[in-house]
Design a protein around this motif. Structure first.
Motif, PDB file in Angstrom:
ATOM      1  N   ASP A 192      58.740  67.652  29.709  1.00 52.80           N
ATOM      2  CA  ASP A 192      58.224  68.793  30.477  1.00 52.80           C
ATOM      3  C   ASP A 192      57.036  69.455  29.786  1.00 52.80           C
ATOM      4  O   ASP A 192      56.073  69.862  30.448  1.00 52.80           O
TER       5      ASP A 192
ATOM      6  N   ASP B 160      47.396  75.485  29.762  1.00 52.86           N
ATOM      7  CA  ASP B 160      48.817  75.220  29.550  1.00 52.86           C
ATOM      8  C   ASP B 160      49.028  73.715  29.415  1.00 52.86           C
ATOM      9  O   ASP B 160      48.769  72.956  30.355  1.00 52.86           O
TER      10      ASP B 160
ATOM     11  N   THR C 212      46.895  72.870  33.428  1.00 54.14           N
ATOM     12  CA  THR C 212      46.072  73.817  34.186  1.00 54.14           C
ATOM     13  C   THR C 212      45.891  75.097  33.378  1.00 54.14           C
ATOM     14  O   THR C 212      46.621  75.353  32.412  1.00 54.14           O
TER      15      THR C 212
ATOM     16  N   ASN D  98      54.291  66.022  28.376  1.00 54.08           N
ATOM     17  CA  ASN D  98      53.763  65.058  29.361  1.00 54.08           C
ATOM     18  C   ASN D  98      53.444  63.702  28.729  1.00 54.08           C
ATOM     19  O   ASN D  98      52.494  63.019  29.131  1.00 54.08           O
TER      20      ASN D  98
ATOM     21  N   THR E 237      51.442  71.967  32.144  1.00 49.99           N
ATOM     22  CA  THR E 237      50.984  71.714  33.517  1.00 49.99           C
ATOM     23  C   THR E 237      49.582  71.132  33.573  1.00 49.99           C
ATOM     24  O   THR E 237      49.155  70.641  34.626  1.00 49.99           O
TER      25      THR E 237
END
Length: 421
Positions: A186, A23, A28, A189, A26
Motif C-alpha cells: 500500500d 504522497d 499524487t 507500490n 498514491t
C-alpha cells in the motif's frame, strides 16, 4: 528525551495556503489540510555516527514543511524517534570498544548540536526507543495475542527465566491483512521481487527458516549473550526495527496522522512495515501522506555510514562553513531529488548568502519590487511540494531589483527558509 533549542521564527503578515506534498502511496500530490492540528512523524537517526548531509537534507525538508504549516496558521504536533538500540549501534560499539549507551548518547548530543546549528525546528516529542521499551514489548504481546505474530525458534538465544527455550517473534503479514485496513505494498507500490531484494539489503532476513513468509519482519529479538535485553510476556529480548516507530507514533500522535516523513531509503521495508504494525494495533491507517526525501550522494555513491563517504555537518562548521550557507546549499535542491554534493555547492551558497545579506540589510535602500507580492510568490513556491529551488530563485531576483520593504522581506526569508540575514 530532551530535544534542542527552538529557533526564533518571525511572524509574517498574511497567511500561506496549506502545503501540497507528493504522497508515495498514491503517487499524487495531496493538500495537507488537517481536521484539527497537523501531526507529523519523521523517523530519527540511529546514533552511531554523526549527522551527515543526507540526514541534514531530510530534516531540513520537514523543517521547511513545519515552517509552511505554521505560516498557514496551523497548530503542529511533531514527533521523532531515536533508534538508540539496534544492531548497527551495537556492532559499532563492539568494534570501537565503547559502551553502546555512551556511544548513543554522545552521538545524540552531536545530532542535537548540528540541528540547532542549522536552525532546524525540534520535535515536540523526541523519543528514544529505550524510553519506551515496555510499551513496545506490550505492543508485541498484543499482536501475538491477536494472532498477528508468531514465534520462530532460535539456536543461540538465552533461555527464558523459567528455563524454557526462547524464540524470536515475527509479524504475520497475511494475518495482518485479514484483520486490518493495511495491505502489503500500500505504501511502497513495489512488486514482490523488489521487496525481497530491498528487504535483504535493509536489515531483513528473507532466508530465515521457520518464517511463514520471507517478508515477515522481526518484532522482538530474543535475548542473546552479550546483548542488552528487557523482559516481556513473550520472553526477554529487544525490539525489532519497525515496531518502535509504530508504537511511538501511535502514542504521541494517534492513528491516521497527517504526514509520515523520512528518507526514501525508508519506503521499504521500514515505512511499509511500520504502517502494517500500526494498522494491526489500531485498526486504522498509520498516516494520510507518506512523504520521502531524496538521497544525497558523494563521490559517486549515496552518502551512507556503511559506505563511509560521509560529509559531516560538524566537520563543515569546524572548518569555518557558515551554517546558513550549508542550509542554503541543501535548499537549492528539491527535497525529493537525488543529487551529489561537491565543494562548489558550499561556495555557491556562500556567495548567494553574501548577496542576500547585502540586498536586505538594515541599511539597504528600498527598491521597486513589491514585497507583499514577492512574499506571496515565495509562499506559493514552498506550498507547491516544498519547491525551495524556485523559492530561492525568487529571492535571488528580489535581491537584484530590491524590494519596497527590505526589513519585512528579511523576516520572510528567516521565517520561511530559516536563513537569518
Amino acid at each position: 528525551m530532551r530535544a534542542w533549542k527552538q529557533p526564533v521564527v518571525p511572524s509574517l503578515p498574511g497567511r500561506s495556503g496549506a502545503p501540497r506534498l507528493f504522497d508515495t502511496a498514491t503517487g499524487t500530490e495531496i493538500t495537507t489540510t488537517p481536521t484539527d492540528a497537523v501531526r507529523l512523524y519523521v523517523c530519527g537517526i540511529t546514533p552511531y555516527d554523526a549527522t551527515h548531509l543526507g540526514h541534514a537534507s531530510t530534516y531540513l525538508a520537514y523543517d521547511t514543511l513545519l515552517r509552511a504549516w505554521r505560516d498557514a496558521g496551523f497548530s503542529v504536533h511533531y514527533a521523532q524517534n531515536i533508534t538508540d538500540i539496534d544492531d548497527p549501534l551495537l556492532e559499532r560499539a563492539s568494534a570501537t570498544g565503547v559502551d553502546w549507551q555512551e556511544l548513543a548518547e554522545s552521538q545524540i548530543e552531536l545530532f542535537r548540536t548540528d540541528m540547532e546549528t542549522l536552525s532546524i525546528i525540534p520535535p515536540y516529542h523526541f523519543v528514544a526507543v529505550t524510553e519506551v521499551i515496555d510499551d513496545i514489548a506490550e505492543a508485541v504481546c498484543t499482536l501475538f495475542d491477536a494472532g498477528v505474530a508468531y514465534r520462530v525458534s532460535t539456536d543461540d538465544s538465552l533461555p527464558a527465566p523459567d528455563g524454557t527455550p526462547a524464540s524470536d517473534v515475527y509479524f504475520d503479514i497475511a494475518a495482518a491483512e485479514r484483520v486490518s485496513p493495511w495491505r502489503l505494498g500500500d505504501e511502497s507500490n513495489l512488486d514482490r521481487p523488489t521487496m525481497l531484494e530491498l528487504f535483504a539489503e535493509r536489515g531483513g532476513d528473507p532466508e530465515r527458516e521457520g518464517k511463514r513468509d520471507a517478508l515477515d519482519p522481526l518484532l522482538w529479538r530474543a535475548a542473546r549473550a552479550g546483548e542488552p535485553s528487557w523482559p516481556s510476556r513473550v520472553g526477554p529480548g529487544r525490539p525489532g526495527w519497525h515496531i518502535e516507530c509504530s508504537v511511538i507514533a501511535l502514542q504521541e500522535l494517534g492513528a491516521d496522522f497527517t504526514v509520515q516523513g523520512g528518507g526514501c531509503d525508508l519506503i521499504f521495508p521500514h515505512h511499509e512495515m511500520s504502517a502494517g504494525h500500526a494498522a494491526a494495533l489500531s485498526g486504522r491507517p498509520l498516516a494520510g501522506v507518506f512523504s520521502h526525501a531524496g538521497m544525497v550522494g558523494y563521490k559517486g555513491e549515496k552518502m551512507s555510514k556503511s559506505v563511509g563517504n560521509l560529509v559531516l555537518v560538524s566537520a563543515l562548521t569546524a572548518d569555518g562553513a557558515d551554517p546558513r550557507a550549508i542550509r542554503l546549499a541543501l535548499l537549492s535542491h528539491h527535497y525529493r531529488s537525488a543529487w551529489e554534493w561537491t565543494e562548489s555547492h558550499l561556495s555557491d551558497a556562500s556567495a548567494r548568502l553574501a548577496t542576500w545579506s547585502a540586498a536586505f540589510s538594515a541599511s539597504a535602500p528600498a527598491g521597486p519590487g513589491d514585497t507583499t507580492a514577492v512574499l506571496q510568490e515565495v509562499r506559493e513556491a514552498i506550498a507547491n511540494d516544498l519547491d525551495t529551488p524556485s523559492a530561492l530563485a525568487l529571492v535571488d531576483a528580489a535581491a537584484q531589483t530590491g524590494v519596497t520593504d527590505p526589513a519585512l522581506f528579511r523576516s520572510a526569508v528567516d521565517a520561511l527558509l530559516g536563513i537569518e540575514l
